[in-house]
Enzyme design. Structure first.
Site, PDB file in Angstrom:
ATOM      1  N   SER A   1      65.420 -19.869 -81.038  1.00  0.00           N
ATOM      2  CA  SER A   1      66.501 -19.194 -80.315  1.00  0.00           C
ATOM      3  C   SER A   1      67.429 -20.140 -79.567  1.00  0.00           C
ATOM      4  O   SER A   1      66.996 -20.904 -78.714  1.00  0.00           O
ATOM      5  CB  SER A   1      65.906 -18.212 -79.300  1.00  0.00           C
ATOM      6  OG  SER A   1      64.999 -17.359 -79.930  1.00  0.00           O
TER       7      SER A   1
ATOM      8  N   HIS B   1      72.640 -13.796 -86.580  1.00  0.00           N
ATOM      9  CA  HIS B   1      72.004 -15.011 -87.087  1.00  0.00           C
ATOM     10  C   HIS B   1      72.846 -15.541 -88.237  1.00  0.00           C
ATOM     11  O   HIS B   1      73.304 -14.784 -89.083  1.00  0.00           O
ATOM     12  CB  HIS B   1      70.579 -14.709 -87.590  1.00  0.00           C
ATOM     13  CG  HIS B   1      69.523 -15.085 -86.611  1.00  0.00           C
ATOM     14  ND1 HIS B   1      68.488 -15.928 -86.916  1.00  0.00           N
ATOM     15  CD2 HIS B   1      69.357 -14.738 -85.331  1.00  0.00           C
ATOM     16  CE1 HIS B   1      67.720 -16.076 -85.856  1.00  0.00           C
ATOM     17  NE2 HIS B   1      68.227 -15.355 -84.881  1.00  0.00           N
TER      18      HIS B   1
ATOM     19  N   HIS C   1      60.920 -14.092 -89.233  1.00  0.00           N
ATOM     20  CA  HIS C   1      59.764 -13.783 -88.394  1.00  0.00           C
ATOM     21  C   HIS C   1      58.895 -12.716 -89.047  1.00  0.00           C
ATOM     22  O   HIS C   1      59.404 -11.791 -89.680  1.00  0.00           O
ATOM     23  CB  HIS C   1      60.205 -13.250 -87.026  1.00  0.00           C
ATOM     24  CG  HIS C   1      61.051 -14.198 -86.241  1.00  0.00           C
ATOM     25  ND1 HIS C   1      62.425 -14.212 -86.334  1.00  0.00           N
ATOM     26  CD2 HIS C   1      60.718 -15.148 -85.339  1.00  0.00           C
ATOM     27  CE1 HIS C   1      62.906 -15.142 -85.522  1.00  0.00           C
ATOM     28  NE2 HIS C   1      61.892 -15.735 -84.907  1.00  0.00           N
TER      29      HIS C   1
ATOM     30  N   TYR D   1      57.429 -10.381 -87.465  1.00  0.00           N
ATOM     31  CA  TYR D   1      57.688  -9.064 -86.860  1.00  0.00           C
ATOM     32  C   TYR D   1      58.881  -8.340 -87.484  1.00  0.00           C
ATOM     33  O   TYR D   1      59.057  -7.149 -87.313  1.00  0.00           O
ATOM     34  CB  TYR D   1      57.856  -9.161 -85.333  1.00  0.00           C
ATOM     35  CG  TYR D   1      59.038  -9.975 -84.857  1.00  0.00           C
ATOM     36  CD1 TYR D   1      60.341  -9.483 -84.946  1.00  0.00           C
ATOM     37  CD2 TYR D   1      58.848 -11.241 -84.321  1.00  0.00           C
ATOM     38  CE1 TYR D   1      61.424 -10.236 -84.521  1.00  0.00           C
ATOM     39  CE2 TYR D   1      59.930 -12.004 -83.899  1.00  0.00           C
ATOM     40  CZ  TYR D   1      61.206 -11.495 -84.002  1.00  0.00           C
ATOM     41  OH  TYR D   1      62.268 -12.247 -83.595  1.00  0.00           O
ATOM     42  N   GLU D   2      59.706  -9.097 -88.218  1.00  0.00           N
ATOM     43  CA  GLU D   2      60.836  -8.451 -88.895  1.00  0.00           C
ATOM     44  C   GLU D   2      60.363  -7.663 -90.114  1.00  0.00           C
ATOM     45  O   GLU D   2      61.133  -6.904 -90.698  1.00  0.00           O
ATOM     46  CB  GLU D   2      61.848  -9.509 -89.350  1.00  0.00           C
ATOM     47  CG  GLU D   2      62.585 -10.191 -88.214  1.00  0.00           C
ATOM     48  CD  GLU D   2      63.504 -11.293 -88.732  1.00  0.00           C
ATOM     49  OE1 GLU D   2      64.575 -10.971 -89.245  1.00  0.00           O
ATOM     50  OE2 GLU D   2      63.118 -12.472 -88.627  1.00  0.00           O
TER      51      GLU D   2
ATOM     52  N   ALA E   1      61.084 -20.503 -78.841  1.00  0.00           N
ATOM     53  CA  ALA E   1      61.042 -20.029 -77.463  1.00  0.00           C
ATOM     54  C   ALA E   1      59.648 -19.447 -77.255  1.00  0.00           C
ATOM     55  O   ALA E   1      59.101 -18.823 -78.165  1.00  0.00           O
ATOM     56  CB  ALA E   1      62.093 -18.953 -77.247  1.00  0.00           C
TER      57      ALA E   1
ATOM     58  N   MET F   1      55.991 -15.825 -81.129  1.00  0.00           N
ATOM     59  CA  MET F   1      55.895 -14.962 -82.316  1.00  0.00           C
ATOM     60  C   MET F   1      56.329 -15.680 -83.594  1.00  0.00           C
ATOM     61  O   MET F   1      56.711 -15.031 -84.568  1.00  0.00           O
ATOM     62  CB  MET F   1      56.782 -13.723 -82.115  1.00  0.00           C
ATOM     63  CG  MET F   1      56.510 -12.952 -80.833  1.00  0.00           C
ATOM     64  SD  MET F   1      57.749 -11.665 -80.602  1.00  0.00           S
ATOM     65  CE  MET F   1      57.451 -11.205 -78.877  1.00  0.00           C
ATOM     66  N   SER F   2      56.272 -16.994 -83.618  1.00  0.00           N
ATOM     67  CA  SER F   2      56.757 -17.716 -84.808  1.00  0.00           C
ATOM     68  C   SER F   2      55.963 -19.001 -85.022  1.00  0.00           C
ATOM     69  O   SER F   2      54.855 -19.153 -84.509  1.00  0.00           O
ATOM     70  CB  SER F   2      58.241 -18.057 -84.618  1.00  0.00           C
ATOM     71  OG  SER F   2      58.413 -19.011 -83.593  1.00  0.00           O
TER      72      SER F   2
ATOM     73  N   HIS G   1      64.318  -9.950 -73.145  1.00  0.00           N
ATOM     74  CA  HIS G   1      64.931 -10.867 -74.103  1.00  0.00           C
ATOM     75  C   HIS G   1      66.075 -11.657 -73.469  1.00  0.00           C
ATOM     76  O   HIS G   1      66.310 -12.821 -73.818  1.00  0.00           O
ATOM     77  CB  HIS G   1      65.420 -10.062 -75.318  1.00  0.00           C
ATOM     78  CG  HIS G   1      65.959 -10.898 -76.432  1.00  0.00           C
ATOM     79  ND1 HIS G   1      65.207 -11.872 -77.053  1.00  0.00           N
ATOM     80  CD2 HIS G   1      67.174 -10.922 -77.038  1.00  0.00           C
ATOM     81  CE1 HIS G   1      65.942 -12.451 -77.997  1.00  0.00           C
ATOM     82  NE2 HIS G   1      67.138 -11.892 -78.002  1.00  0.00           N
TER      83      HIS G   1
HETATM   84  N1  HPA Z   1      55.733 -13.855 -75.611  1.00  0.00           N
HETATM   85  C1  HPA Z   1      55.934 -13.977 -76.949  1.00  0.00           C
HETATM   86  N2  HPA Z   1      57.005 -14.551 -77.458  1.00  0.00           N
HETATM   87  C2  HPA Z   1      57.917 -15.060 -76.625  1.00  0.00           C
HETATM   88  C3  HPA Z   1      57.773 -14.977 -75.219  1.00  0.00           C
HETATM   89  C4  HPA Z   1      56.620 -14.340 -74.697  1.00  0.00           C
HETATM   90  O1  HPA Z   1      56.411 -14.227 -73.474  1.00  0.00           O
HETATM   91  N3  HPA Z   1      58.862 -15.580 -74.682  1.00  0.00           N
HETATM   92  C5  HPA Z   1      59.631 -16.009 -75.720  1.00  0.00           C
HETATM   93  N4  HPA Z   1      59.070 -15.702 -76.878  1.00  0.00           N
END
Ligand code: HPA
Length: 276
Positions: free
Chosen positions: A31, A62, A84, A86-87, A114, A212-213, A248
């Protein structure tokens, strides 16, 4: 040749037809960091949509493209936009670009993300060199028939996050006056941020950051024999650490604040990549 190898090769051949050099370092940037792509010199832009069999970005805004060219004297491939789990992509789709990189001749992989800070001594804005990871899900990008042309069925992860590159990164940080943390990244599936109980569990397990990646991509890169460096930007404290909700916007804001440092760090690391 397996069907997947054929598809990977088709994608790699298409990208190779657009350039007249062999890229050395592949990058997937998290990100807010994709802007590094704009600093690549002699850029060749290849849109994901034009690459045969390449996954397509679902996230609005993106870029969905890769930039190939020169950065700090190295030939690089920078992905602007990643995939990702989750997508809704399967893990093997998430790592398709990494395997394409390998077929293009890339042997070095830099991945950033991130992440939430699980380690209570961390602060938002901290940069963390990833020393290792924890994956609770039994799903795996290499599940299924092994692509023997890429790597072995069973493979070692004990130096998955290259000790050599971690040392190089720490030295680059010290020279730039950018303090770096080092720690364990835990993969969670998202798209929800974790519960406070999950964060306590992860802390007990030895995790320092959560996101998450990254983990699927690293598993595919190590499988394919690539040398890997991973860096997390701690954009927020994970759930339950502070008495405030997660969102976010905070993630994006913090990532933007450290962007300049992050880019300076990545540039220095890239300039030194081949040094021991
Ligand atoms: N958890 C999961 N993924 C993230 C977070 C978090 O706190 N912050 C940025 N990506």
């Amino acid at each position: 040749m397996s069907k997947r190898t054929e598809l990977l090769k088709g994608a790699a051949d298409y990208i190779a037809s657009k350039i007249d050099f062999t890229p050395e370092i592949g990058m997937i940037l998290g990100s807010g960091l994709g802007v590094l792509g704009e600093e690549v010199e002699n850029p060749v832009v290849v849109k994901y949509g034009d690459i045969p069999s390449f996954p397509q970005s679902t996230v609005e805004g993106h870029a969905g493209q890769m930039i190939l060219g020169d950065l700090e004297g190295k030939k690089v491939l920078v992905m602007q936009g990643r995939f990702h789990y989750y997508e809704g992509y399967s893990m093997d789709t998430v790592v398709f670009p990494v395997q394409v990189m390998r077929l293009l001749g890339i042997t070095s992989f830099l991945v950033t993300n991130a992440a939430g800070g699980v380690n209570k001594s961390f602060n938002p804005g901290d940069l963390m060199i990833i020393s290792d990871h924890v994956k609770l899900s039994m799903d795996n990008p290499l599940r299924g028939p092994n692509e023997g042309s890429l790597g072995p069925r069973f493979y070692d992860m004990s130096d998955g996050y290259s000790a050599r590159l971690r040392k190089l990164a720490q030295k680059a940080g010290a020279e730039l006056g950018i303090p770096l943390r080092e720690g364990v990244y835990a993969l969670m599936g998202g798209p929800n941020y974790e519960t406070p109980a999950e964060i306590r569990m992860l802390r007990t397990m030895g995790a320092d950051a959560v996101g998450m990646s990254t983990v699927p991509e690293v598993l595919a890169a190590v499988h394919a024999g690539m040398e890997v460096l991973g860096i997390s930007c701690v954009t927020n404290m994970a759930a339950g650490v502070l008495d405030q909700p997660l969102n976010h916007e905070e993630v994006i804001e913090t990532a933007a604040k450290v962007r300049r440092d992050f880019i300076a760090l990545v540039r220095k690391i890239v300039s030194r990549w081949e040094q021991v």
